[in-house]
Design an enzyme around this catalytic site. Structure first.
Site, PDB file in Angstrom:
ATOM      1  N   HIS A  43      -7.547   3.597  -1.220  1.00  0.00           N
ATOM      2  CA  HIS A  43      -8.175   4.605  -0.362  1.00  0.00           C
ATOM      3  C   HIS A  43      -7.554   5.967  -0.669  1.00  0.00           C
ATOM      4  O   HIS A  43      -6.625   6.073  -1.467  1.00  0.00           O
ATOM      5  CB  HIS A  43      -8.055   4.240   1.110  1.00  0.00           C
ATOM      6  CG  HIS A  43      -6.661   4.202   1.663  1.00  0.00           C
ATOM      7  ND1 HIS A  43      -5.719   3.265   1.274  1.00  0.00           N
ATOM      8  CD2 HIS A  43      -6.022   4.994   2.575  1.00  0.00           C
ATOM      9  CE1 HIS A  43      -4.586   3.471   1.933  1.00  0.00           C
ATOM     10  NE2 HIS A  43      -4.742   4.520   2.721  1.00  0.00           N
TER      11      HIS A  43
ATOM     12  N   HIS B 177      -5.833   8.396   1.024  1.00  0.00           N
ATOM     13  CA  HIS B 177      -4.692   9.055   1.643  1.00  0.00           C
ATOM     14  C   HIS B 177      -3.637   9.454   0.613  1.00  0.00           C
ATOM     15  O   HIS B 177      -3.378   8.731  -0.348  1.00  0.00           O
ATOM     16  CB  HIS B 177      -4.076   8.171   2.731  1.00  0.00           C
ATOM     17  CG  HIS B 177      -4.910   8.112   3.976  1.00  0.00           C
ATOM     18  ND1 HIS B 177      -4.760   7.147   4.935  1.00  0.00           N
ATOM     19  CD2 HIS B 177      -5.917   8.914   4.420  1.00  0.00           C
ATOM     20  CE1 HIS B 177      -5.625   7.353   5.915  1.00  0.00           C
ATOM     21  NE2 HIS B 177      -6.341   8.419   5.624  1.00  0.00           N
TER      22      HIS B 177
ATOM     23  N   ASP C 142      -0.444   9.534   0.443  1.00  0.00           N
ATOM     24  CA  ASP C 142       0.696   8.668   0.117  1.00  0.00           C
ATOM     25  C   ASP C 142       0.287   7.465  -0.726  1.00  0.00           C
ATOM     26  O   ASP C 142       1.131   6.635  -1.082  1.00  0.00           O
ATOM     27  CB  ASP C 142       1.423   8.227   1.389  1.00  0.00           C
ATOM     28  CG  ASP C 142       0.574   7.354   2.302  1.00  0.00           C
ATOM     29  OD1 ASP C 142      -0.622   7.640   2.443  1.00  0.00           O
ATOM     30  OD2 ASP C 142       1.120   6.392   2.877  1.00  0.00           O
ATOM     31  N   HIS C 143      -0.989   7.390  -1.081  1.00  0.00           N
ATOM     32  CA  HIS C 143      -1.479   6.334  -1.968  1.00  0.00           C
ATOM     33  C   HIS C 143      -2.012   6.882  -3.292  1.00  0.00           C
ATOM     34  O   HIS C 143      -2.105   6.127  -4.266  1.00  0.00           O
ATOM     35  CB  HIS C 143      -2.569   5.524  -1.271  1.00  0.00           C
ATOM     36  CG  HIS C 143      -2.064   4.722  -0.119  1.00  0.00           C
ATOM     37  ND1 HIS C 143      -1.921   3.356  -0.155  1.00  0.00           N
ATOM     38  CD2 HIS C 143      -1.632   5.103   1.111  1.00  0.00           C
ATOM     39  CE1 HIS C 143      -1.433   2.926   0.999  1.00  0.00           C
ATOM     40  NE2 HIS C 143      -1.250   3.980   1.783  1.00  0.00           N
TER      41      HIS C 143
ATOM     42  N   HIS D 132      -9.497   1.487   8.353  1.00  0.00           N
ATOM     43  CA  HIS D 132      -8.440   2.495   8.226  1.00  0.00           C
ATOM     44  C   HIS D 132      -9.049   3.795   7.707  1.00  0.00           C
ATOM     45  O   HIS D 132      -8.804   4.877   8.247  1.00  0.00           O
ATOM     46  CB  HIS D 132      -7.369   1.975   7.280  1.00  0.00           C
ATOM     47  CG  HIS D 132      -6.203   2.899   7.101  1.00  0.00           C
ATOM     48  ND1 HIS D 132      -5.317   3.193   8.113  1.00  0.00           N
ATOM     49  CD2 HIS D 132      -5.765   3.584   6.004  1.00  0.00           C
ATOM     50  CE1 HIS D 132      -4.388   4.035   7.661  1.00  0.00           C
ATOM     51  NE2 HIS D 132      -4.644   4.282   6.396  1.00  0.00           N
TER      52      HIS D 132
ATOM     53  N   ASP E  70      -3.810  -0.299   3.279  1.00  0.00           N
ATOM     54  CA  ASP E  70      -3.417  -0.152   4.683  1.00  0.00           C
ATOM     55  C   ASP E  70      -4.365  -0.879   5.629  1.00  0.00           C
ATOM     56  O   ASP E  70      -4.505  -0.492   6.792  1.00  0.00           O
ATOM     57  CB  ASP E  70      -3.367   1.333   5.057  1.00  0.00           C
ATOM     58  CG  ASP E  70      -2.175   2.057   4.459  1.00  0.00           C
ATOM     59  OD1 ASP E  70      -1.342   1.401   3.813  1.00  0.00           O
ATOM     60  OD2 ASP E  70      -2.101   3.290   4.618  1.00  0.00           O
TER      61      ASP E  70
ATOM     62  N   HIS F 136       3.008  -1.004   2.951  1.00  0.00           N
ATOM     63  CA  HIS F 136       4.091  -0.409   3.746  1.00  0.00           C
ATOM     64  C   HIS F 136       5.028  -1.489   4.263  1.00  0.00           C
ATOM     65  O   HIS F 136       4.608  -2.615   4.551  1.00  0.00           O
ATOM     66  CB  HIS F 136       3.535   0.364   4.949  1.00  0.00           C
ATOM     67  CG  HIS F 136       2.828   1.629   4.594  1.00  0.00           C
ATOM     68  ND1 HIS F 136       3.477   2.826   4.445  1.00  0.00           N
ATOM     69  CD2 HIS F 136       1.514   1.867   4.341  1.00  0.00           C
ATOM     70  CE1 HIS F 136       2.601   3.771   4.133  1.00  0.00           C
ATOM     71  NE2 HIS F 136       1.405   3.202   4.065  1.00  0.00           N
TER      72      HIS F 136
END
Length: 284
Positions: A60, A62, A64-65, A122, A145, A183
């Protein structure tokens, strides 16, 4: 093409930021990287092990990915380039191979065949990758996530109904499926899970084991689908032992669970799930 059983695969969680894992799949010569939000730890790992980066999988959009992808491409791309797979339903500029549920990926080196699942909730376009026969003979799931050890992702863009349906699609996988979450949220998720189902003996034992692992500096992942069925309250919204505590909390907080109200006025499985997800948002 060689079979997965002939490939000496490793599945390595490379820590990033405070609690992210960037998963590296490698046969000791080449590697596929999943959700590299930060390039630096991936670069260090690849150089330390002398492994060539040949593909990147994204679940996805985001940061942090996906935040490390551009740097990895600049650093490691040869003349042939490195394919970046990601969700077609999300805008991710670095993606070169857009995917949707039902698509498949086949890689020759390191060997891998991956089925793509749509798992919105998410984010609206979130996808997951399932390697049905990994290098160790077990299926492997890379779910970003959506599903966590003893928990699930927050609903930033999707609905509770979407997330529940997505989790149902993951629970339908074989029990021995190795679940590679993105995570290290496990200890906090377990605290919440115990509030939802305090008398669950599997969860109580898992709480002790997870704390032991973290005290040793070891990851609690991967988990398995079978294990999550026993300890993850978000997969157990139909259990009376979970329902009782979730609805008691919702009542105490003044939540009405209206998204899951049936004509009879009782709260159905979706309502319990939605109330649980709302409770988790503020649980400390």
């Amino acid at each position: 093409m060689k079979s997965a059983s002939e490939a000496s695969y490793q599945y390595v969680p490379v820590p990033a930021f405070e609690d992210n894992y960037i998963w590296v799949m490698t046969d000791g010569h080449s590697a596929v990287v999943v959700d590299p939000g930060d390039a630096a730890p991936v670069e260090s790992w690849l150089r330390e092990h002398g492994v060539k980066l040949i593909a990147i999988l994204l679940t996805h959009h985001h940061a942090d990915h996906v935040g490390g992808v551009a740097t990895l491409l600049r650093t490691f791309s040869g003349p042939e380039g490195i394919p970046v797979y990601g969700p077609a339903a999300e805008s991710i500029p670095v993606v070169s191979r857009a995917l949707k549920g039902g698509d498949t990926i086949e890689l020759d080196e390191p060997y891998g065949e991956f089925a793509v699942l749509d798992v919105p909730g998410h984010t609206r376009g979130h996808i997951a990758y399932v390697q049905h026969a990994g290098g160790d003979g077990a299926p492997h799931l890379f779910c970003g996530d959506t599903l966590f050890a003893s928990g699930c992702g927050r609903l930033f863009e999707g609905t509770a109904a979407q997330m529940l349906a997505s989790l149902d699609s993951l629970v339908a996988l074989d029990d021995d499926t190795q679940v590679h979450c993105a995570h290290e949220y496990t200890l906090s998720n377990i605290r919440f899970a115990l509030a939802c189902e305090p008398a669950n003996p599997d969860l109580q034992a898992w709480s002790i084991r997870a704390r032991e692992l973290r005290d040793l500096g070891r990851p609690t992942l991967p988990t398995t689908i079978g294990h999550e069925k026993r300890v993850n309250p978000f997969l157990r919204a139909d259990q009376s032992s979970v329902r009782e505590h979730v609805l008691a909390s919702a009542s105490a907080r003044g939540a009405n669970g209206s998204s899951g109200m049936s004509e009879a006025g009782s709260i159905d499985r979706l309502g319990v799930f939605a109330a649980m997800r709302e409770w988790k948002n503020t649980f400390r």
